[in-house]
Design a protein around this motif. Structure first.
Motif, PDB file in Angstrom:
ATOM      1  N   ARG A 155       0.862  -1.177   0.000  1.00 53.50           N
ATOM      2  CA  ARG A 155       0.000   0.000   0.000  1.00 53.50           C
ATOM      3  C   ARG A 155       0.892   1.219   0.000  1.00 53.50           C
ATOM      4  O   ARG A 155       1.685   1.409   0.915  1.00 53.50           O
ATOM      5  CB  ARG A 155      -0.867  -0.048   1.252  1.00 53.50           C
ATOM      6  CG  ARG A 155      -1.645   1.201   1.499  1.00 53.50           C
ATOM      7  CD  ARG A 155      -2.553   1.016   2.671  1.00 53.50           C
ATOM      8  NE  ARG A 155      -3.643   0.106   2.343  1.00 53.50           N
ATOM      9  CZ  ARG A 155      -4.679  -0.113   3.131  1.00 53.50           C
ATOM     10  NH1 ARG A 155      -4.739   0.461   4.299  1.00 53.50           N
ATOM     11  NH2 ARG A 155      -5.644  -0.918   2.766  1.00 53.50           N
ATOM     12  N   TYR A 156       0.817   2.019  -1.056  1.00 52.54           N
ATOM     13  CA  TYR A 156       1.781   3.100  -1.156  1.00 52.54           C
ATOM     14  C   TYR A 156       1.445   4.264  -0.240  1.00 52.54           C
ATOM     15  O   TYR A 156       2.278   5.090   0.049  1.00 52.54           O
ATOM     16  CB  TYR A 156       1.936   3.582  -2.609  1.00 52.54           C
ATOM     17  CG  TYR A 156       0.640   3.987  -3.275  1.00 52.54           C
ATOM     18  CD1 TYR A 156       0.108   5.243  -3.069  1.00 52.54           C
ATOM     19  CD2 TYR A 156      -0.045   3.103  -4.097  1.00 52.54           C
ATOM     20  CE1 TYR A 156      -1.077   5.620  -3.652  1.00 52.54           C
ATOM     21  CE2 TYR A 156      -1.235   3.476  -4.696  1.00 52.54           C
ATOM     22  CZ  TYR A 156      -1.747   4.723  -4.470  1.00 52.54           C
ATOM     23  OH  TYR A 156      -2.919   5.093  -5.045  1.00 52.54           O
ATOM     24  N   TRP A 157       0.218   4.319   0.174  1.00 56.63           N
ATOM     25  CA  TRP A 157      -0.139   5.432   1.061  1.00 56.63           C
ATOM     26  C   TRP A 157      -1.157   4.960   2.083  1.00 56.63           C
ATOM     27  O   TRP A 157      -2.161   4.352   1.724  1.00 56.63           O
ATOM     28  CB  TRP A 157      -0.710   6.595   0.245  1.00 56.63           C
ATOM     29  CG  TRP A 157      -0.715   7.860   1.023  1.00 56.63           C
ATOM     30  CD1 TRP A 157      -1.753   8.395   1.724  1.00 56.63           C
ATOM     31  CD2 TRP A 157       0.394   8.740   1.214  1.00 56.63           C
ATOM     32  NE1 TRP A 157      -1.355   9.543   2.345  1.00 56.63           N
ATOM     33  CE2 TRP A 157      -0.041   9.783   2.052  1.00 56.63           C
ATOM     34  CE3 TRP A 157       1.717   8.738   0.777  1.00 56.63           C
ATOM     35  CZ2 TRP A 157       0.790  10.828   2.450  1.00 56.63           C
ATOM     36  CZ3 TRP A 157       2.545   9.768   1.174  1.00 56.63           C
ATOM     37  CH2 TRP A 157       2.079  10.804   1.989  1.00 56.63           C
ATOM     38  N   ALA A 158      -0.911   5.237   3.351  1.00 57.76           N
ATOM     39  CA  ALA A 158      -1.844   4.765   4.366  1.00 57.76           C
ATOM     40  C   ALA A 158      -2.219   5.858   5.364  1.00 57.76           C
ATOM     41  O   ALA A 158      -2.797   5.578   6.392  1.00 57.76           O
ATOM     42  CB  ALA A 158      -1.249   3.566   5.097  1.00 57.76           C
ATOM     43  N   TRP A 159      -1.882   7.101   5.071  1.00 57.43           N
ATOM     44  CA  TRP A 159      -2.123   8.222   5.985  1.00 57.43           C
ATOM     45  C   TRP A 159      -1.533   7.943   7.358  1.00 57.43           C
ATOM     46  O   TRP A 159      -2.096   8.324   8.377  1.00 57.43           O
ATOM     47  CB  TRP A 159      -3.626   8.536   6.100  1.00 57.43           C
ATOM     48  CG  TRP A 159      -4.191   9.055   4.830  1.00 57.43           C
ATOM     49  CD1 TRP A 159      -5.105   8.417   4.044  1.00 57.43           C
ATOM     50  CD2 TRP A 159      -3.913  10.303   4.171  1.00 57.43           C
ATOM     51  NE1 TRP A 159      -5.397   9.185   2.935  1.00 57.43           N
ATOM     52  CE2 TRP A 159      -4.690  10.345   2.994  1.00 57.43           C
ATOM     53  CE3 TRP A 159      -3.069  11.390   4.466  1.00 57.43           C
ATOM     54  CZ2 TRP A 159      -4.644  11.415   2.108  1.00 57.43           C
ATOM     55  CZ3 TRP A 159      -3.035  12.457   3.577  1.00 57.43           C
ATOM     56  CH2 TRP A 159      -3.826  12.449   2.430  1.00 57.43           C
ATOM     57  N   ASP A 160      -0.418   7.282   7.370  1.00 59.58           N
ATOM     58  CA  ASP A 160       0.341   7.146   8.601  1.00 59.58           C
ATOM     59  C   ASP A 160       0.784   8.546   9.026  1.00 59.58           C
ATOM     60  O   ASP A 160       1.082   9.382   8.173  1.00 59.58           O
ATOM     61  CB  ASP A 160       1.540   6.232   8.294  1.00 59.58           C
ATOM     62  CG  ASP A 160       2.631   6.351   9.326  1.00 59.58           C
ATOM     63  OD1 ASP A 160       2.553   5.616  10.297  1.00 59.58           O
ATOM     64  OD2 ASP A 160       3.533   7.193   9.138  1.00 59.58           O
ATOM     65  N   PRO A 161       0.798   8.852  10.337  1.00 58.46           N
ATOM     66  CA  PRO A 161       1.074  10.236  10.741  1.00 58.46           C
ATOM     67  C   PRO A 161       2.353  10.825  10.157  1.00 58.46           C
ATOM     68  O   PRO A 161       2.398  12.001   9.798  1.00 58.46           O
ATOM     69  CB  PRO A 161       1.168  10.136  12.255  1.00 58.46           C
ATOM     70  CG  PRO A 161       0.339   8.975  12.605  1.00 58.46           C
ATOM     71  CD  PRO A 161       0.469   7.992  11.482  1.00 58.46           C
ATOM     72  N   LYS A 162       3.375  10.000  10.048  1.00 56.17           N
ATOM     73  CA  LYS A 162       4.635  10.557   9.560  1.00 56.17           C
ATOM     74  C   LYS A 162       4.527  10.884   8.059  1.00 56.17           C
ATOM     75  O   LYS A 162       5.032  11.909   7.601  1.00 56.17           O
ATOM     76  CB  LYS A 162       5.778   9.580   9.838  1.00 56.17           C
ATOM     77  CG  LYS A 162       7.085  10.313   9.991  1.00 56.17           C
ATOM     78  CD  LYS A 162       8.099   9.561  10.820  1.00 56.17           C
ATOM     79  CE  LYS A 162       9.458  10.192  10.555  1.00 56.17           C
ATOM     80  NZ  LYS A 162      10.392  10.089  11.647  1.00 56.17           N
ATOM     81  N   GLU A 163       3.861  10.000   7.347  1.00 53.61           N
ATOM     82  CA  GLU A 163       3.590  10.267   5.925  1.00 53.61           C
ATOM     83  C   GLU A 163       2.791  11.548   5.770  1.00 53.61           C
ATOM     84  O   GLU A 163       3.127  12.431   4.972  1.00 53.61           O
ATOM     85  CB  GLU A 163       2.703   9.160   5.354  1.00 53.61           C
ATOM     86  CG  GLU A 163       3.380   7.981   4.780  1.00 53.61           C
ATOM     87  CD  GLU A 163       2.354   6.894   4.425  1.00 53.61           C
ATOM     88  OE1 GLU A 163       2.793   5.899   3.894  1.00 53.61           O
ATOM     89  OE2 GLU A 163       1.144   7.042   4.681  1.00 53.61           O
ATOM     90  N   THR A 164       1.731  11.624   6.562  1.00 55.47           N
ATOM     91  CA  THR A 164       0.863  12.792   6.490  1.00 55.47           C
ATOM     92  C   THR A 164       1.643  14.061   6.774  1.00 55.47           C
ATOM     93  O   THR A 164       1.516  15.061   6.055  1.00 55.47           O
ATOM     94  CB  THR A 164      -0.288  12.643   7.505  1.00 55.47           C
ATOM     95  OG1 THR A 164      -0.923  11.392   7.294  1.00 55.47           O
ATOM     96  CG2 THR A 164      -1.287  13.754   7.347  1.00 55.47           C
TER      97      THR A 164
END
Ligand code: HEM
Lengths: 355, 491
Positions: free
Chosen positions: A289-298
């Motif tokens: 999954r390339y994007w999961a809205w993980d806090p660090k990603e966000t």
């Protein structure tokens, strides 16, 4: 190798500290020189239409400061090599490695800009950020431990951090330039610049000490206090009448600072984009999954969006100058939040188990 | 757009050649209808700046506030459970925050609305911008007025001697040496337009549109993708893949390995065989960072846990009703025991298996497993018993044998046809903006006027915001021009 990397690290800390002292001497003598000159005339020679200060009379301190700073950069480079040889992977496994690499990025970015712009005053603020990162790393050493499965993607993650380091280093320089820019504007802006910086420090220190709420409170109080204080003092002294286009107090001229901030973002913005994309690529390979809205990603996306608004602000009438500089400060705040994400979001984010 | 300065434009300078682009906008302003108003909003950089900041603000909320896990939002009872779980932290605000979709920020109407607006705005902006860029690149204005040469940020005037044609050749040669393309026009004086990197501004255009490409990839993924995050197989079992296509996956074995030095995990590996309609089509040991890929379907190592090898026969042992590994992949809410389930449709039976908590557990001692049998159609309990490993025991009138404890592997199964589009968009975005930033369009106008006595002036000017490198490049260029045009022909 581990011993060697440790020695290189300690040497880098010492060299940065000494360089900082020399830059301080440079700034103080620059201030005195600026006082002695008649108002508005600045100091030193100016070259080209932009009026870059080429070499003021107080250059000796600055020159030795730069030499020491370069030395610190060389030590950090040695650290990078030794540490990589010792661990067999890039500096991405823990906050210790990442932080030393971050300070390497800050010093690198600073000297990149010093070479073309000759504004050593930036070093006076950039070096403390690098030094703080090193001290943080020094206080949180991490042993050389083998990698857990998720991190066993050496090439991708090494490129990922390398690219991130360039972005973060550039944004640090943009922050410093924005700070000095705002510092030379009206008292409101100066108060904001100082208040914001004090608040940012309080917030980050609070978060690192696992007291995010206390940190946030301290940030609001200290930031407001610092801002109000500067504003009050400024108001009484009537410094409001300073020339906002010429360099005040021996500081670089705002036009130059504006340009340095922009150039730094021009480097940092695509590199941050690449960082995010490489992170997404890793997430896809590891979890599908390339994007999961993980806090660090966000947080990294938020940071990127703030710098995008900055790039727009710079060409919108009414948003150039101070507002753009404020966006640079906010952007660096977001950068730090992203960087120390574990401290900011760790306590609030829990991973739901299956079922 | 009228209230903005453009990079490359000198405010208040009528002679600025780049000011041309804005005239159409002035005309548009005069006849404002609803369409024009919407268009103005969509193409307003000021408004898009505020929208982008708004998205950043929502992002901060989404990072700081705990978000509902995927799947829970759609399941009303799971959602209530989840809200009950966070209520102690947020108290009376919980319901307000839920109403405002603050626990699901990235699927909220706010976030989607802003994203949609930004997407349309991006397209509108680039549609509006493309023709101007094209004109600037292909049909630049060659002759500009004197005022431009008098007021441009970077300008110089060189005294020249010689014949106009010769001087023109020299000037052009110098410009070419500085990698400029040169276009000339003669109206009594010689007018020169020179530029570099005239296509680079399209990089920034592509960078913007790449954002739309990425969002398109995300939408394709969510419309046509398939995802199962809890695909569980016990060792030795084969399970149908719920994506259709007649696929089934067998787990030969699962290994979890640990570093002897630190005790930290070193490897999770699932040896997998994929079958399509009974035929083996792929075989791979899936690890974290190394999924099994088959066509556009991928299987990712995600989690693992205990499983039990169970066989069930009729009481007399004559007919085998069930024999497989059962993953104890769920966790009992009350006591944290691992539980798993299977059904025997022929007997209208649902069986739950409960694992041991280890030494000290009196309900399910180590080496035992608890069998809880329910009537599948009604959910009524029939009988529960903890049974020993390797011994056939009768529960609910059937003979249960707990073969041994094995492991299960939890995989994520994903098909996302949007992924490639997202990567393509990402490459375009990075490449586009990098090109746009690295090679700003440099333009330069020159005008050569030579009097009959052979003395004249060469005026050179370049528009735009002053910057260190433009400044340096311009100074170098003027120095070279001076050397080329002032010297030799004078003697
Ligand atoms: C999140 C979305 C956006 C991002 C990340 C973004 C990013 C950027 C960047 C990095 C630049 C600088 C490019 C360069 O100087 O070569 C830029 C410039 C520009 N953007 Fe955007 N942008 C976004 C949305 C928009 C929207 C919605 C509009 C239209 C309203 C717009 C209009 C422009 C224009 C006209 C420029 C050129 C400014 C100039 O003259 O230098 N952008 N954008």
């Amino acid at each position: 190798m581990e011993k060697m990397s440790y020695y290189a690290f300690v040497a880098a800390i010492l060299a940065t500290g000494l360089a900082l002292i020399l830059y301080l001497g440079y700034a103080v003598s620059g201030l005195r020189a600026a006082r002695m000159q008649t108002a508005g005339n600045g100091f030193g020679m100016r070259g080209g239409t932009l009026g870059l200060v080429i070499e003021p009379r107080t250059a000796t301190f600055g020159r030795y400061g730069s030499i020491l700073g370069w030395l610190a950069f060389a030590f950090l480079s040695a650290w990078l090599v030794f540490r990589t040889l010792a661990t067999g992977h890039g500096p991405f496994a823990n906050m210790y490695e990442f932080s030393v690499a971050f300070s390497w990025g800050i010093l690198g970015a600073y000297y990149w800009f010093e070479r073309s712009y000759h504004q050593r005053i930036l070093g006076l603020l950039a070096l403390p950020i690098a030094l703080a990162m090193m001290v943080y790393a020094f206080a949180n050493p991490a042993p050389n431990e083998p990698l857990v499965p998720a991190l066993q993607n050496n090439l991708l993650l090494t490129v990922h951090v390398a690219v991130a380091i360039v972005a973060y280093g550039s944004f640090s320089i943009a922050f410093v330039a924005a700070f000095l820019f705002l510092f030379q504007q009206r008292p409101v802006e100066r108060a904001f610049a100082l208040g914001f910086t004090v608040a940012l420090i309080a917030l980050v220190v609070g978060a690192i000490q696992s007291a995010l709420l206390v940190g946030a409170l301290a940030a609001v109080v200290a930031g407001t206090l610092a801002g109000v204080l500067v504003y009050a003092v400024d108001g009484r002294r009537g410094l409001a009448a300073i020339d906002t286009s010429g360099g005040s107090w021996g500081l670089p001229r705002p036009v130059v600072l504006d340009e340095i901030g922009y150039k730094a973002v021009v480097i940092g913005f695509p590199f941050l984009a690449a960082t995010i994309v490489l992170g997404a690529l890793w997430a896809e390979v590891a979890w599908g999954r390339y994007w999961a809205w993980d806090p660090k990603e966000t947080a990294s996306l938020v940071t990127w969006l703030i710098y995008a608004t900055y790039l727009h602000a710079r060409v919108i009438r009414g948003w150039t100058g101070s507002r753009a500089a404020i966006l640079l400060q906010v952007g660096f705040g977001a950068t730090l939040m992203t960087y120390f994400g574990n401290y900011f979001f760790g306590g609030l984010h829990s991973y739901a188990g299956l079922g | 757009m009228t209230n903005q300065t453009r990079a490359g434009r000198l405010p208040g300078l009528a002679a600025d050649p780049t000011a041309l682009v804005d005239e159409t906008q002035v005309a548009r302003q005069e006849s404002r209808g609803i369409f024009e108003a919407v268009w103005d909003l969509l193409t307003s950089m000021r408004f898009s700046l505020v929208v982008t900041l708004g998205m950043a603000g929502l992002g901060v909320l989404g990072a700081l506030i705990i978000q509902v896990p995927a799947g829970v939002e759609a399941d009303a009872s799971a959602k209530l459970d989840w809200l009950a779980g966070v209520r102690p932290r947020f108290g009376g605000w919980t319901d307000v925050m839920d109403r405002l979709q603050l626990f699901n920020v990235f699927n909220s109407i706010w976030f989607r609305g802003l994203t949609a607006f930004l997407t349309i705005s991006l397209i509108a902006c680039m549609v509006q911008r493309a023709p101007g860029l094209w004109r600037t690149a292909t049909k630049p204005r060659i002759t500009v007025g004197d005022r431009f040469f008098a007021h441009a940020r970077e300008r110089d005037s060189i005294v020249v001697r010689g014949d106009a044609a010769d001087l023109t050749t020299r000037t052009v040669a110098v410009l070419r040496r500085h990698h400029y393309r040169v276009v000339a026009e003669d109206d009594g004086a010689v007018n020169l337009y020179a530029d570099r990197f005239r296509w680079a501004p399209f990089g920034s255009l592509i960078g913007h549109l790449a954002i739309v490409v990425i969002l398109a990839g995300v939408i394709v993924g969510s419309l046509f993708g398939f995802r199962e995050d809890a695909f569980v197989i016990a060792e030795g079992s084969t399970v149908a893949v719920p994506s259709g296509e007649g696929l089934s996956l067998e787990l030969i074995s699962f290994e979890d390995a640990y570093y002897t030095t630190t005790g930290a995990p070193s490897d999770y590996a699932s040896e997998l065989i994929l079958y399509q309609n009974g035929q083996e089509v792929a075989r791979h040991t899936a690890r974290v960072n190394d999924p099994l890929r088959f066509g556009d379907l991928s299987f990712f190592q995600s989690f693992y846990g205990p499983a039990a090898l169970i066989s069930v026969t009729s009481a007399d042992g004559a007919t085998e009703l069930f024999s497989d590994g059962v993953a104890l992949a769920w966790e009992a809410k009350s006591d944290g025991r691992s539980v798993g389930t299977f059904t025997i449709p022929a007997e209208d039976l649902t069986v739950w298996l409960v694992g041991t908590l280890g030494t000290g557990d009196t309900l399910v001692r180590p080496g035992q497993i608890r069998v809880e049998a329910y009537r599948a159609s009604t959910g009524d309990p029939i009988e529960q018993a903890s049974i020993d490993q390797g011994v056939a025991s009768t529960v609910a009138g059937l003979s249960f044998t707990f073969g041994r404890e094995i492991q299960f592997s939890g995989l994520s199964v994903a098909r996302d046809p949007g992924t490639l589009i997202v990567w393509l968009g990402s490459i375009l975005l990075i490449a586009g903006f990098t090109i746009g930033f690295s090679f700003p369009h440099r333009r330069l106008w020159a005008r050569l006027v030579v009097r009959p006595d052979g003395v004249g002036t060469l005026a050179v000017a370049t528009p735009g915001r002053a910057s260190h490198d433009v400044d340096r490049a311009f100074t170098n260029l003027v120095t070279d021009l001076r050397a080329a045009c002032a010297g030799p022909s004078a003697s």
